[in-house]
Design a protein around this motif. Structure first.
Motif, PDB file in Angstrom:
ATOM      1  N   ALA A  40      13.532  22.939 -11.053  1.00  0.00           N
ATOM      2  CA  ALA A  40      13.088  21.957 -12.046  1.00  0.00           C
ATOM      3  C   ALA A  40      14.123  20.839 -12.153  1.00  0.00           C
ATOM      4  CB  ALA A  40      12.891  22.621 -13.405  1.00  0.00           C
ATOM      5  N   PHE A  41      13.649  19.588 -12.184  1.00  0.00           N
ATOM      6  CA  PHE A  41      14.523  18.432 -12.340  1.00  0.00           C
ATOM      7  C   PHE A  41      14.624  18.090 -13.825  1.00  0.00           C
ATOM      8  CE2 PHE A  41      13.219  18.020  -7.933  1.00  0.00           C
ATOM      9  CZ  PHE A  41      14.415  17.693  -7.309  1.00  0.00           C
ATOM     10  N   ILE A  42      15.858  17.969 -14.270  1.00  0.00           N
ATOM     11  CA  ILE A  42      16.129  17.679 -15.675  1.00  0.00           C
ATOM     12  C   ILE A  42      16.752  16.292 -15.779  1.00  0.00           C
ATOM     13  CG2 ILE A  42      17.261  18.467 -17.777  1.00  0.00           C
ATOM     14  CD1 ILE A  42      15.251  20.470 -16.594  1.00  0.00           C
ATOM     15  N   GLU A  43      16.160  15.436 -16.572  1.00  0.00           N
ATOM     16  CA  GLU A  43      16.686  14.084 -16.774  1.00  0.00           C
ATOM     17  C   GLU A  43      17.792  14.142 -17.820  1.00  0.00           C
ATOM     18  OE1 GLU A  43      14.646   9.782 -17.008  1.00  0.00           O
ATOM     19  OE2 GLU A  43      14.292  11.031 -18.776  1.00  0.00           O
ATOM     20  N   MET A  44      19.014  13.905 -17.357  1.00  0.00           N
ATOM     21  CA  MET A  44      20.161  13.945 -18.259  1.00  0.00           C
ATOM     22  C   MET A  44      20.268  12.646 -19.056  1.00  0.00           C
ATOM     23  SD  MET A  44      21.158  16.937 -17.414  1.00  0.00           S
ATOM     24  CE  MET A  44      22.689  17.029 -18.307  1.00  0.00           C
ATOM     25  N   GLU A  45      19.981  11.567 -18.382  1.00  0.00           N
ATOM     26  CA  GLU A  45      19.907  10.242 -18.987  1.00  0.00           C
ATOM     27  C   GLU A  45      19.027   9.398 -18.069  1.00  0.00           C
ATOM     28  OE1 GLU A  45      23.459   7.562 -17.744  1.00  0.00           O
ATOM     29  OE2 GLU A  45      24.316   9.505 -18.355  1.00  0.00           O
ATOM     30  N   VAL A  81      12.760  18.099 -19.191  1.00  0.00           N
ATOM     31  CA  VAL A  81      12.171  18.549 -17.922  1.00  0.00           C
ATOM     32  C   VAL A  81      11.286  17.421 -17.396  1.00  0.00           C
ATOM     33  CG1 VAL A  81      10.744  20.276 -16.778  1.00  0.00           C
ATOM     34  CG2 VAL A  81      12.208  20.949 -18.702  1.00  0.00           C
ATOM     35  N   ARG A  82      11.741  16.774 -16.328  1.00  0.00           N
ATOM     36  CA  ARG A  82      11.009  15.632 -15.795  1.00  0.00           C
ATOM     37  C   ARG A  82       9.996  16.032 -14.735  1.00  0.00           C
ATOM     38  NH1 ARG A  82      11.339  12.208 -11.609  1.00  0.00           N
ATOM     39  NH2 ARG A  82      13.215  13.203 -10.776  1.00  0.00           N
ATOM     40  N   ASN A  83      10.361  16.979 -13.909  1.00  0.00           N
ATOM     41  CA  ASN A  83       9.454  17.382 -12.829  1.00  0.00           C
ATOM     42  C   ASN A  83       9.792  18.805 -12.393  1.00  0.00           C
ATOM     43  OD1 ASN A  83       7.424  17.127 -10.925  1.00  0.00           O
ATOM     44  ND2 ASN A  83       8.791  16.318  -9.355  1.00  0.00           N
ATOM     45  N   MET A  84       8.814  19.513 -11.824  1.00  0.00           N
ATOM     46  CA  MET A  84       9.020  20.877 -11.329  1.00  0.00           C
ATOM     47  C   MET A  84       8.453  21.012  -9.925  1.00  0.00           C
ATOM     48  SD  MET A  84       8.377  23.356 -14.647  1.00  0.00           S
ATOM     49  CE  MET A  84       6.890  22.537 -15.239  1.00  0.00           C
ATOM     50  N   THR A  85       9.189  21.730  -9.085  1.00  0.00           N
ATOM     51  CA  THR A  85       8.740  22.013  -7.725  1.00  0.00           C
ATOM     52  C   THR A  85       8.860  23.524  -7.489  1.00  0.00           C
ATOM     53  OG1 THR A  85      10.938  21.784  -6.744  1.00  0.00           O
ATOM     54  CG2 THR A  85       9.616  19.773  -6.963  1.00  0.00           C
ATOM     55  N   ASN A  86       8.491  23.976  -6.294  1.00  0.00           N
ATOM     56  CA  ASN A  86       8.577  25.402  -5.986  1.00  0.00           C
ATOM     57  C   ASN A  86      10.013  25.915  -5.965  1.00  0.00           C
ATOM     58  OD1 ASN A  86       5.793  25.698  -5.723  1.00  0.00           O
ATOM     59  ND2 ASN A  86       5.835  25.142  -3.548  1.00  0.00           N
ATOM     60  N   ILE A 100      19.553   9.545 -14.201  1.00  0.00           N
ATOM     61  CA  ILE A 100      20.429  10.649 -13.772  1.00  0.00           C
ATOM     62  C   ILE A 100      19.687  11.962 -13.966  1.00  0.00           C
ATOM     63  CG2 ILE A 100      22.588  11.882 -14.123  1.00  0.00           C
ATOM     64  CD1 ILE A 100      23.016   9.143 -12.993  1.00  0.00           C
ATOM     65  N   ASP A 101      19.378  12.597 -12.847  1.00  0.00           N
ATOM     66  CA  ASP A 101      18.688  13.883 -12.888  1.00  0.00           C
ATOM     67  C   ASP A 101      19.588  14.982 -12.345  1.00  0.00           C
ATOM     68  OD1 ASP A 101      16.467  12.650 -13.868  1.00  0.00           O
ATOM     69  OD2 ASP A 101      15.325  12.695 -11.986  1.00  0.00           O
ATOM     70  N   GLY A 102      19.393  16.156 -12.889  1.00  0.00           N
ATOM     71  CA  GLY A 102      20.052  17.346 -12.364  1.00  0.00           C
ATOM     72  C   GLY A 102      18.988  18.364 -11.982  1.00  0.00           C
ATOM     73  N   LEU A 103      19.348  19.302 -11.122  1.00  0.00           N
ATOM     74  CA  LEU A 103      18.389  20.293 -10.653  1.00  0.00           C
ATOM     75  C   LEU A 103      18.789  21.698 -11.096  1.00  0.00           C
ATOM     76  CD1 LEU A 103      15.969  21.204  -8.836  1.00  0.00           C
ATOM     77  CD2 LEU A 103      17.636  21.404  -6.969  1.00  0.00           C
ATOM     78  N   ILE A 104      17.820  22.382 -11.729  1.00  0.00           N
ATOM     79  CA  ILE A 104      17.974  23.818 -11.994  1.00  0.00           C
ATOM     80  C   ILE A 104      17.265  24.540 -10.856  1.00  0.00           C
ATOM     81  CG2 ILE A 104      17.586  25.738 -13.578  1.00  0.00           C
ATOM     82  CD1 ILE A 104      17.217  23.742 -15.825  1.00  0.00           C
ATOM     83  N   HIS A 105      18.049  25.177  -9.991  1.00  0.00           N
ATOM     84  CA  HIS A 105      17.417  25.930  -8.905  1.00  0.00           C
ATOM     85  C   HIS A 105      16.672  27.128  -9.491  1.00  0.00           C
ATOM     86  CE1 HIS A 105      17.050  28.401  -5.227  1.00  0.00           C
ATOM     87  NE2 HIS A 105      17.019  27.214  -4.628  1.00  0.00           N
ATOM     88  N   ILE A 106      15.605  27.521  -8.820  1.00  0.00           N
ATOM     89  CA  ILE A 106      14.757  28.584  -9.358  1.00  0.00           C
ATOM     90  C   ILE A 106      15.527  29.885  -9.557  1.00  0.00           C
ATOM     91  CG2 ILE A 106      13.962  29.394  -7.089  1.00  0.00           C
ATOM     92  CD1 ILE A 106      11.144  29.637  -8.401  1.00  0.00           C
ATOM     93  N   SER A 107      16.565  30.096  -8.769  1.00  0.00           N
ATOM     94  CA  SER A 107      17.372  31.315  -8.896  1.00  0.00           C
ATOM     95  C   SER A 107      18.268  31.297 -10.128  1.00  0.00           C
ATOM     96  CB  SER A 107      18.227  31.522  -7.650  1.00  0.00           C
ATOM     97  OG  SER A 107      19.136  30.442  -7.490  1.00  0.00           O
ATOM     98  N   ASP A 108      18.424  30.112 -10.747  1.00  0.00           N
ATOM     99  CA  ASP A 108      19.270  29.994 -11.936  1.00  0.00           C
ATOM    100  C   ASP A 108      18.457  29.914 -13.220  1.00  0.00           C
ATOM    101  OD1 ASP A 108      21.916  30.026 -10.851  1.00  0.00           O
ATOM    102  OD2 ASP A 108      21.503  28.056  -9.977  1.00  0.00           O
TER     103      ASP A 108
END
Length: 372
Positions: A118-123, A110-115, A126-134
């Motif tokens: 959450a942004f997840i650093e895969m490598e 977990v690299r960063n969180m917003t409203n 390279i970041d991916g986003l977990i939307h709050i609804s997921d």
């Protein structure tokens, strides 16, 4: 005299060529690199890294630093040269779809969180986003920090990869089975259920239901007229009874009413009373029909018994022949004679007594005559 540095500039710095330069100044939008005296080019901040977005150029390069850059474009008339730094390294997004196929599971930090997620650093880069609804199947998450912590390692599922927009959509709740099919059976409209007060909002109350589901009671379906009054009656964690008035599986929403519980109880009571009356009436009806059926079934049996008795009587009755008739008459006459004799016996006894008494009197008179 020296020739102008921009003469034949396209021959000296053709597009695609890799040249060396020195960083002479840094601005918010990029860094200026001197290629030779009088010729400078700009590395825009978006061309500094494939993966590091929204960072200040000073985080990538520093003034006085010598570095290699790539000629991206040249405008001789406006005397502008666009340079690239990231183009000297391999683009990690080139084979991103093969590296992170949809449906696969990976671990990231977990690299960063917003409203909104959450942004997840895969490598690195390279970041991916977990939307709050997921983040959850059952709860309405207000901020990712309710579920995740910055810096922790989490497992995620790849939901979508958009190579052109350089976006990866991740799922966290997808690691567990979707419970909503079960909820659809458990929380049908009209179902009365127990829950615990989770929190109050402007428009009503959020209730935590069994199986981890959250339901919402609108203010209009609370017995109390205002949220303030409801807050005085209930505290977070208190138990509350409510009835399901809406179940929306698509939008993952369950609407409840505590006000209608009394109505449901009354309807159930009335329904039970009606059922009791109906059962009683059916029982009475069944008994009457049964009695009629029994009577009908007994009639043939009774007729059968009567016929049997009559047949038996006829068998035991004497035959009406001449001899039999004469014998019968004699028997009857004999019986009558015996009855008459029985009746005369007392009379004869009385007569004998009278005779005996008369004889005694006569004997006494004769004795008296002799003595005279």
């Amino acid at each position: 005299l020296q020739p102008h540095p921009w003469e034949k500039i396209d021959e000296k710095y053709p597009e695609g060529a890799v040249v060396t330069g020195k960083v002479v100044s840094i601005a918010d939008y990029g860094a200026f690199v001197e290629l030779e005296k009088g010729v400078e080019g700009l590395i825009h901040v978006s061309e500094m890294s494939w993966t590091r977005h929204g960072i200040h150029p000073s985080k990538v390069v520093s003034v006085g630093e010598t570095l290699e850059v790539k000629i991206l474009s040249l405008d001789q008339e406006r005397k502008r040269i666009s340079l690239g730094l990231k183009q000297l390294t391999e683009d990690p997004w080139e084979n991103i779809e093969e590296k992170y196929p949809v449906g696969s599971h990976f671990k990231g930090r977990v690299r960063n969180m917003t409203n909104f997620g959450a942004f997840i650093e895969m490598e690195e880069g390279i970041d991916g986003l977990i939307h709050i609804s997921d983040l959850s199947w059952t709860k309405k998450i207000r901020h990712p920090s309710e579920v995740l912590k910055k810096g922790e390692e989490v497992e995620v599922e790849i939901l979508d990869v958009n190579k052109s927009e350089r976006r990866i959509s991740l799922g966290y709740k997808q690691l567990t089975e979707d419970p909503w099919p079960e909820f659809a059976e458990t929380y049908k409209v009209g179902t009365v259920t127990e829950g615990r007060v989770a929190r109050f909002v402007d428009k009503g109350m959020v209730v935590e239901l069994p199986l981890g589901l959250e339901g919402f009671i609108p203010l209009s379906h609370l017995e109390e007229e205002t949220v303030a009054k409801a807050g005085k009656k209930y505290q977070e964690g208190d138990s509350i009874t409510a009835v399901v008035i809406e179940f929306d599986r698509n939008n993952k929403r369950v609407v409840l009413s505590s006000k209608r519980v009394k109505d449901i109880d009354q309807e159930q009571k009335t329904g039970e009373e009606k059922a009791d009356v109906k059962a009683y009436m059916n029982a009475e009806k069944a008994t009457t029909l049964g009695d009629i059926a029994d009577l009908k079934s007994e009639e043939p049996e009774k007729d059968k018994d009567d016929k049997a008795a009559k047949s038996k009587k006829e068998k035991t009755k004497p035959k009406s022949g001449p001899e039999t008739g004469s014998k019968q008459a004699k028997e009857v006459k004999s019986e009558d004679k015996e009855d008459e004799q029985g009746e005369e016996e007392p009379k004869e006894s009385g007569k004998e007594a009278d005779t005996s008494s008369s004889g005694t009197e006569e004997h006494s008179d004769s004795e008296e005559t002799k003595e005279t």
